[in-house]
Design a protein around this motif. Structure first.
Motif, PDB file in Angstrom:
ATOM      1  N   LYS A  70     -21.031  24.200 -30.416  1.00 54.62           N
ATOM      2  CA  LYS A  70     -21.099  24.949 -29.170  1.00 54.62           C
ATOM      3  C   LYS A  70     -20.431  26.312 -29.323  1.00 54.62           C
ATOM      4  CE  LYS A  70     -22.813  21.378 -26.888  1.00 54.62           C
ATOM      5  NZ  LYS A  70     -24.207  21.371 -26.346  1.00 54.62           N
ATOM      6  N   SER A  71     -20.812  27.232 -28.479  1.00 53.65           N
ATOM      7  CA  SER A  71     -20.204  28.565 -28.494  1.00 53.65           C
ATOM      8  C   SER A  71     -18.847  28.535 -27.798  1.00 53.65           C
ATOM      9  CB  SER A  71     -21.109  29.564 -27.774  1.00 53.65           C
ATOM     10  OG  SER A  71     -21.193  29.256 -26.389  1.00 53.65           O
ATOM     11  N   ILE A  72     -18.076  29.594 -28.012  1.00 50.03           N
ATOM     12  CA  ILE A  72     -16.780  29.713 -27.326  1.00 50.03           C
ATOM     13  C   ILE A  72     -16.985  29.651 -25.815  1.00 50.03           C
ATOM     14  CG2 ILE A  72     -14.902  31.321 -26.803  1.00 50.03           C
ATOM     15  CD1 ILE A  72     -15.047  32.276 -29.692  1.00 50.03           C
ATOM     16  N   GLU A  73     -18.020  30.340 -25.341  1.00 48.68           N
ATOM     17  CA  GLU A  73     -18.295  30.373 -23.904  1.00 48.68           C
ATOM     18  C   GLU A  73     -18.576  28.969 -23.360  1.00 48.68           C
ATOM     19  OE1 GLU A  73     -18.879  34.294 -25.630  1.00 48.68           O
ATOM     20  OE2 GLU A  73     -19.686  32.317 -26.162  1.00 48.68           O
ATOM     21  N   GLU A  74     -19.369  28.202 -24.099  1.00 47.56           N
ATOM     22  CA  GLU A  74     -19.718  26.849 -23.646  1.00 47.56           C
ATOM     23  C   GLU A  74     -18.500  25.932 -23.628  1.00 47.56           C
ATOM     24  OE1 GLU A  74     -24.286  26.067 -25.007  1.00 47.56           O
ATOM     25  OE2 GLU A  74     -22.842  26.409 -26.626  1.00 47.56           O
ATOM     26  N   ILE A  75     -17.665  26.042 -24.646  1.00 42.47           N
ATOM     27  CA  ILE A  75     -16.471  25.188 -24.727  1.00 42.47           C
ATOM     28  C   ILE A  75     -15.500  25.510 -23.604  1.00 42.47           C
ATOM     29  CG2 ILE A  75     -14.459  24.566 -26.116  1.00 42.47           C
ATOM     30  CD1 ILE A  75     -16.180  25.113 -28.601  1.00 42.47           C
ATOM     31  N   ILE A  79     -14.127  23.129 -20.539  1.00 39.36           N
ATOM     32  CA  ILE A  79     -12.698  22.866 -20.314  1.00 39.36           C
ATOM     33  C   ILE A  79     -12.298  23.223 -18.885  1.00 39.36           C
ATOM     34  CG2 ILE A  79     -10.358  23.589 -20.947  1.00 39.36           C
ATOM     35  CD1 ILE A  79     -11.424  23.974 -23.823  1.00 39.36           C
ATOM     36  N   VAL A  80     -12.722  24.388 -18.425  1.00 40.88           N
ATOM     37  CA  VAL A  80     -12.297  24.887 -17.112  1.00 40.88           C
ATOM     38  C   VAL A  80     -12.961  24.128 -15.961  1.00 40.88           C
ATOM     39  CG1 VAL A  80     -12.358  26.894 -15.578  1.00 40.88           C
ATOM     40  CG2 VAL A  80     -11.718  27.174 -17.985  1.00 40.88           C
ATOM     41  N   THR A  81     -14.223  23.768 -16.114  1.00 40.12           N
ATOM     42  CA  THR A  81     -14.950  23.149 -14.998  1.00 40.12           C
ATOM     43  C   THR A  81     -14.948  21.627 -15.009  1.00 40.12           C
ATOM     44  OG1 THR A  81     -17.077  23.206 -16.182  1.00 40.12           O
ATOM     45  CG2 THR A  81     -16.495  25.136 -14.840  1.00 40.12           C
ATOM     46  N   VAL A  82     -14.676  21.037 -16.169  1.00 39.79           N
ATOM     47  CA  VAL A  82     -14.728  19.572 -16.267  1.00 39.79           C
ATOM     48  C   VAL A  82     -13.359  18.974 -16.623  1.00 39.79           C
ATOM     49  CG1 VAL A  82     -15.775  17.581 -17.421  1.00 39.79           C
ATOM     50  CG2 VAL A  82     -17.159  19.612 -16.931  1.00 39.79           C
ATOM     51  N   ILE A  83     -12.800  19.424 -17.735  1.00 41.40           N
ATOM     52  CA  ILE A  83     -11.577  18.795 -18.240  1.00 41.40           C
ATOM     53  C   ILE A  83     -10.360  19.081 -17.361  1.00 41.40           C
ATOM     54  CG2 ILE A  83      -9.952  18.712 -20.159  1.00 41.40           C
ATOM     55  CD1 ILE A  83     -12.272  19.118 -22.066  1.00 41.40           C
ATOM     56  N   HIS A  84     -10.106  20.343 -17.086  1.00 40.08           N
ATOM     57  CA  HIS A  84      -8.928  20.676 -16.279  1.00 40.08           C
ATOM     58  C   HIS A  84      -8.933  19.997 -14.904  1.00 40.08           C
ATOM     59  CE1 HIS A  84      -7.615  24.573 -18.586  1.00 40.08           C
ATOM     60  NE2 HIS A  84      -7.493  23.479 -19.295  1.00 40.08           N
ATOM     61  N   PRO A  85     -10.024  20.070 -14.130  1.00 37.82           N
ATOM     62  CA  PRO A  85     -10.022  19.411 -12.819  1.00 37.82           C
ATOM     63  C   PRO A  85      -9.800  17.900 -12.919  1.00 37.82           C
ATOM     64  CG  PRO A  85     -11.804  20.996 -12.944  1.00 37.82           C
ATOM     65  CD  PRO A  85     -11.252  20.873 -14.331  1.00 37.82           C
ATOM     66  N   TYR A  86     -10.419  17.276 -13.930  1.00 37.38           N
ATOM     67  CA  TYR A  86     -10.263  15.819 -14.086  1.00 37.38           C
ATOM     68  C   TYR A  86      -8.809  15.456 -14.359  1.00 37.38           C
ATOM     69  CZ  TYR A  86     -10.447  11.159 -16.110  1.00 37.38           C
ATOM     70  OH  TYR A  86     -10.208   9.824 -16.384  1.00 37.38           O
ATOM     71  N   GLU A  87      -8.178  16.158 -15.281  1.00 39.05           N
ATOM     72  CA  GLU A  87      -6.812  15.809 -15.662  1.00 39.05           C
ATOM     73  C   GLU A  87      -5.808  16.120 -14.551  1.00 39.05           C
ATOM     74  OE1 GLU A  87      -7.517  16.195 -20.489  1.00 39.05           O
ATOM     75  OE2 GLU A  87      -6.427  17.778 -19.442  1.00 39.05           O
ATOM     76  N   LEU A  88      -6.026  17.204 -13.826  1.00 39.75           N
ATOM     77  CA  LEU A  88      -5.145  17.514 -12.700  1.00 39.75           C
ATOM     78  C   LEU A  88      -5.288  16.473 -11.597  1.00 39.75           C
ATOM     79  CD1 LEU A  88      -5.499  21.396 -12.474  1.00 39.75           C
ATOM     80  CD2 LEU A  88      -3.492  20.104 -13.246  1.00 39.75           C
ATOM     81  N   ASP A  89      -6.509  16.041 -11.346  1.00 40.58           N
ATOM     82  CA  ASP A  89      -6.733  15.003 -10.343  1.00 40.58           C
ATOM     83  C   ASP A  89      -6.092  13.687 -10.780  1.00 40.58           C
ATOM     84  OD1 ASP A  89      -8.138  13.860  -7.931  1.00 40.58           O
ATOM     85  OD2 ASP A  89      -9.086  12.661  -9.499  1.00 40.58           O
ATOM     86  N   MET A  90      -6.232  13.350 -12.062  1.00 43.62           N
ATOM     87  CA  MET A  90      -5.666  12.106 -12.564  1.00 43.62           C
ATOM     88  C   MET A  90      -4.135  12.103 -12.465  1.00 43.62           C
ATOM     89  SD  MET A  90      -6.239   9.099 -13.785  1.00 43.62           S
ATOM     90  CE  MET A  90      -7.924   9.094 -14.403  1.00 43.62           C
ATOM     91  N   VAL A  91      -3.507  13.217 -12.839  1.00 41.00           N
ATOM     92  CA  VAL A  91      -2.040  13.258 -12.777  1.00 41.00           C
ATOM     93  C   VAL A  91      -1.555  13.236 -11.319  1.00 41.00           C
ATOM     94  CG1 VAL A  91      -1.592  15.766 -12.738  1.00 41.00           C
ATOM     95  CG2 VAL A  91      -0.031  14.247 -13.970  1.00 41.00           C
ATOM     96  N   GLU A  92      -2.354  13.780 -10.397  1.00 42.39           N
ATOM     97  CA  GLU A  92      -2.013  13.690  -8.971  1.00 42.39           C
ATOM     98  C   GLU A  92      -2.071  12.227  -8.505  1.00 42.39           C
ATOM     99  OE1 GLU A  92      -0.847  15.636  -6.794  1.00 42.39           O
ATOM    100  OE2 GLU A  92      -1.216  17.685  -7.478  1.00 42.39           O
ATOM    101  N   GLN A  93      -3.098  11.508  -8.946  1.00 45.85           N
ATOM    102  CA  GLN A  93      -3.222  10.094  -8.593  1.00 45.85           C
ATOM    103  C   GLN A  93      -2.037   9.294  -9.129  1.00 45.85           C
ATOM    104  OE1 GLN A  93      -7.034   8.171  -9.380  1.00 45.85           O
ATOM    105  NE2 GLN A  93      -8.077  10.147  -9.290  1.00 45.85           N
TER     106      GLN A  93
END
Length: 211
Positions: A70-75, A79-93
């Protein structure tokens, strides 16, 4: 983590269990130290992935390898739209779950849970700060094609993994030997976040930052 592009010497420096494992397989370290690890194993018809799994355990990073193409842009977008929101939500839970569970079972498990909860709060603070820095500075610079020094981010990654390792020790690898459903749920969520974070960090350290 062991990689196919490492020399045998680098692999031994990376993981102390490599040397005795090679000896068990009849490979003389002194004769192959400067050889490529994958090639040295291949000469003995030893599968690299199986070798790594026997030393490090199941490879949790295989699914992350798809991002190498994948390109830098795709990665960064992932990260910004999928990984970060998921992990922040999980740590809040997890945060919310600990507060409720400590209050409910304070007499039985309050002290033990609070020690773990303190580390959870450190992880939460680290993630909020780290993700904000990435999204507002390093990632924006990388998307502009500028050369970015990722050393600070890598150091923060190591700090985060260190915090998860402390929780693993305190929880006996997320097994507090209890039948209390709320605590078992917290164990599962912490273990899930731990694995997800390790994959996330691998994606950045081993793929994105080397683009």
């Amino acid at each position: 983590m062991l990689r196919k592009d490492m020399t045998v010497e680098e692999a031994v420096m990376e993981n102390k269990d490599v040397m005795p494992k090679l000896a068990d397989m009849g490979i003389d370290y002194n004769l192959v130290a400067m050889e490529n690890l994958n090639d040295a194993l291949g000469e003995k018809n030893i599968d690299f992935d199986r070798f790594v799994e026997e030393i490090e355990g199941p490879n949790i990073y295989k699914e992350v390898e798809q991002f190498r193409d994948k390109s830098i842009e795709e990665i960064i977008k992932h990260i910004v739209t999928v990984i970060h929101p998921y992990e922040l939500d999980m740590v809040e839970q997890i945060d919310s779950g600990f507060r409720k569970t400590i209050k409910k079972y304070y007499k039985e498990r309050g002290e033990q849970l609070f020690v773990i909860y303190e580390i959870v709060l450190l992880i939460k603070a680290e993630l909020v700060s780290h993700f904000s820095s990435e999204e507002e500075f390093e990632f924006k610079e990388a998307l502009k094609g500028k050369e970015v020094d990722f050393e600070n981010l890598i150091a923060e990654h190591e700090k985060t993994i260190g915090l998860f390792d402390r929780i693993k020790v305190l929880t006996h690898s997320y097994n507090l030997n209890t039948e209390i459903s709320e605590i078992k749920e917290l164990e599962d969520k912490m273990k899930t976040l731990d694995t997800h974070m390790r994959k996330h960090i691998y994606l950045e350290n081993e793929i994105l930052f080397k683009k």
